[in-house]
Scaffold this motif. Structure first.
Motif, PDB file in Angstrom:
ATOM      1  N   PRO A 114      28.696  55.867  58.916  1.00 36.47           N
ATOM      2  CA  PRO A 114      29.844  54.997  58.616  1.00 36.47           C
ATOM      3  C   PRO A 114      29.550  53.521  58.803  1.00 36.47           C
ATOM      4  O   PRO A 114      30.475  52.733  58.999  1.00 36.47           O
ATOM      5  CB  PRO A 114      30.856  55.480  59.656  1.00 36.47           C
ATOM      6  N   VAL A 115      28.279  53.130  58.777  1.00 40.60           N
ATOM      7  CA  VAL A 115      27.921  51.739  59.094  1.00 40.60           C
ATOM      8  C   VAL A 115      27.379  51.009  57.870  1.00 40.60           C
ATOM      9  O   VAL A 115      26.634  50.029  58.000  1.00 40.60           O
ATOM     10  CB  VAL A 115      26.881  51.699  60.244  1.00 40.60           C
ATOM     11  N   GLY A 116      27.726  51.457  56.668  1.00 42.46           N
ATOM     12  CA  GLY A 116      27.261  50.790  55.464  1.00 42.46           C
ATOM     13  C   GLY A 116      27.860  49.399  55.320  1.00 42.46           C
ATOM     14  O   GLY A 116      28.920  49.098  55.875  1.00 42.46           O
ATOM     15  N   ILE A 117      27.167  48.559  54.566  1.00 45.70           N
ATOM     16  CA  ILE A 117      27.617  47.188  54.310  1.00 45.70           C
ATOM     17  C   ILE A 117      28.395  47.160  52.998  1.00 45.70           C
ATOM     18  O   ILE A 117      27.895  47.579  51.955  1.00 45.70           O
ATOM     19  CB  ILE A 117      26.423  46.223  54.228  1.00 45.70           C
ATOM     20  N   LYS A 118      29.597  46.669  53.044  1.00 47.40           N
ATOM     21  CA  LYS A 118      30.441  46.601  51.852  1.00 47.40           C
ATOM     22  C   LYS A 118      29.857  45.615  50.851  1.00 47.40           C
ATOM     23  O   LYS A 118      29.536  44.474  51.185  1.00 47.40           O
ATOM     24  CB  LYS A 118      31.859  46.178  52.239  1.00 47.40           C
ATOM     25  N   SER A 119      29.708  46.062  49.607  1.00 47.46           N
ATOM     26  CA  SER A 119      29.152  45.209  48.556  1.00 47.46           C
ATOM     27  C   SER A 119      30.275  44.731  47.639  1.00 47.46           C
ATOM     28  O   SER A 119      31.455  45.001  47.865  1.00 47.46           O
ATOM     29  CB  SER A 119      28.105  45.978  47.743  1.00 47.46           C
ATOM     30  N   SER A 120      29.896  44.034  46.585  1.00 45.39           N
ATOM     31  CA  SER A 120      30.874  43.546  45.608  1.00 45.39           C
ATOM     32  C   SER A 120      30.947  44.444  44.378  1.00 45.39           C
ATOM     33  O   SER A 120      31.553  44.084  43.372  1.00 45.39           O
ATOM     34  CB  SER A 120      30.519  42.118  45.182  1.00 45.39           C
ATOM     35  N   TRP A 121      30.323  45.639  44.440  1.00 47.22           N
ATOM     36  CA  TRP A 121      30.362  46.572  43.307  1.00 47.22           C
ATOM     37  C   TRP A 121      31.637  47.411  43.367  1.00 47.22           C
ATOM     38  O   TRP A 121      31.946  48.014  44.392  1.00 47.22           O
ATOM     39  CB  TRP A 121      29.135  47.469  43.311  1.00 47.22           C
ATOM     40  N   ILE A 122      32.352  47.427  42.248  1.00 49.78           N
ATOM     41  CA  ILE A 122      33.638  48.119  42.143  1.00 49.78           C
ATOM     42  C   ILE A 122      33.534  49.225  41.099  1.00 49.78           C
ATOM     43  O   ILE A 122      32.847  49.070  40.081  1.00 49.78           O
ATOM     44  CB  ILE A 122      34.756  47.136  41.731  1.00 49.78           C
ATOM     45  N   MET A 123      34.204  50.338  41.352  1.00 49.62           N
ATOM     46  CA  MET A 123      34.277  51.412  40.358  1.00 49.62           C
ATOM     47  C   MET A 123      35.726  51.828  40.138  1.00 49.62           C
ATOM     48  O   MET A 123      36.465  52.044  41.104  1.00 49.62           O
ATOM     49  CB  MET A 123      33.447  52.629  40.782  1.00 49.62           C
ATOM     50  N   HIS A 124      36.115  51.911  38.876  1.00 47.48           N
ATOM     51  CA  HIS A 124      37.380  52.524  38.490  1.00 47.48           C
ATOM     52  C   HIS A 124      37.057  53.942  38.023  1.00 47.48           C
ATOM     53  O   HIS A 124      36.269  54.119  37.093  1.00 47.48           O
ATOM     54  CB  HIS A 124      38.052  51.745  37.355  1.00 47.48           C
TER      55      HIS A 124
END
Length: 200
Positions: A114-124
């Motif tokens: 649960p320690v991933g780094i949030k990126s700016s990639w978005i998915m619909h």
């Protein structure tokens, strides 16, 4: 089947609405009906990071489109997708005000949970409503085929939120607070340099 490296004709911009993606593409694909133009390929979501979709998914502007199997665990080789905390699942309706599907909002995290780094990639992620698939399930039962033999399909639209955008879901322009994966790599390298300098 669609060509994974399809090129759109000159002047043609693939910019469908949510309703069009579900009714004209996802529904036809799930029901094994002809889909014209047949330009959206099938991809395994687990096999690709979002920045690896170019040349594999259908590209239109800064967005990539592809079909995939519905799955609860959306892991790839370098990260994983999670639903957005601040955006709820959205119902999609036809012009006749009939519910045709749902739209889920996900964001890509680099690393391991649960320690991933949030990126700016978005998915619909687009799903058909149950009423759209009930007739096909009935026909499978009549043909003595189990419904689970055919995987549930979703249609995915992936893009990287730009620095000048507003809104976390990507439907509106984002606020620019998230970093791209390359920015995050460069910042981590700068942090390592600072730590090394401090040790010296």
């Amino acid at each position: 089947m669609a060509d994974n490296n399809v090129n759109l004709p000159p002047g043609f911009h693939f910019s469908p609405t949510d309703e069009e993606l579900i009714v004209h593409f996802l529904y036809c694909k799930a029901m094994l009906l002809p889909c014209n133009p047949d330009i959206i390929p099938d991809l395994d979501l687990h096999s690709y990071n979002p920045w690896e979709l170019n040349g594999k998914a259908l590209a239109s502007g800064d967005k990539w489109y592809f079909f995939s199997r519905a799955t609860e665990n959306r892991f790839s080789t370098n990260g994983y997708w999670l639903p957005m905390d601040d955006v709820d699942e959205e119902e999609v309706f036809s012009n006749g005000n009939k519910r045709v599907g749902t739209k889920k909002y996900l964001v890509f995290y680099i690393g391991e949970p649960p320690v991933g780094i949030k990126s700016s990639w978005i998915m619909h992620e687009y799903h058909l409503s149950d009423c759209c698939t009930s007739s096909r399930r009935s026909s499978r039962r009549k043909g003595n085929r189990r419904d689970q033999d055919v995987p549930k399909l979703v249609l995915c639209r992936v893009f990287e939120k730009s620095d000048g955008s507003q809104g976390s879901s990507g439907d509106d322009d984002g606020d620019g607070t998230d970093l791209s994966c390359l920015d995050e790599v460069f910042l981590s390298l700068e942090d390592l340099d600072e730590i090394s300098d401090g040790i010296r």
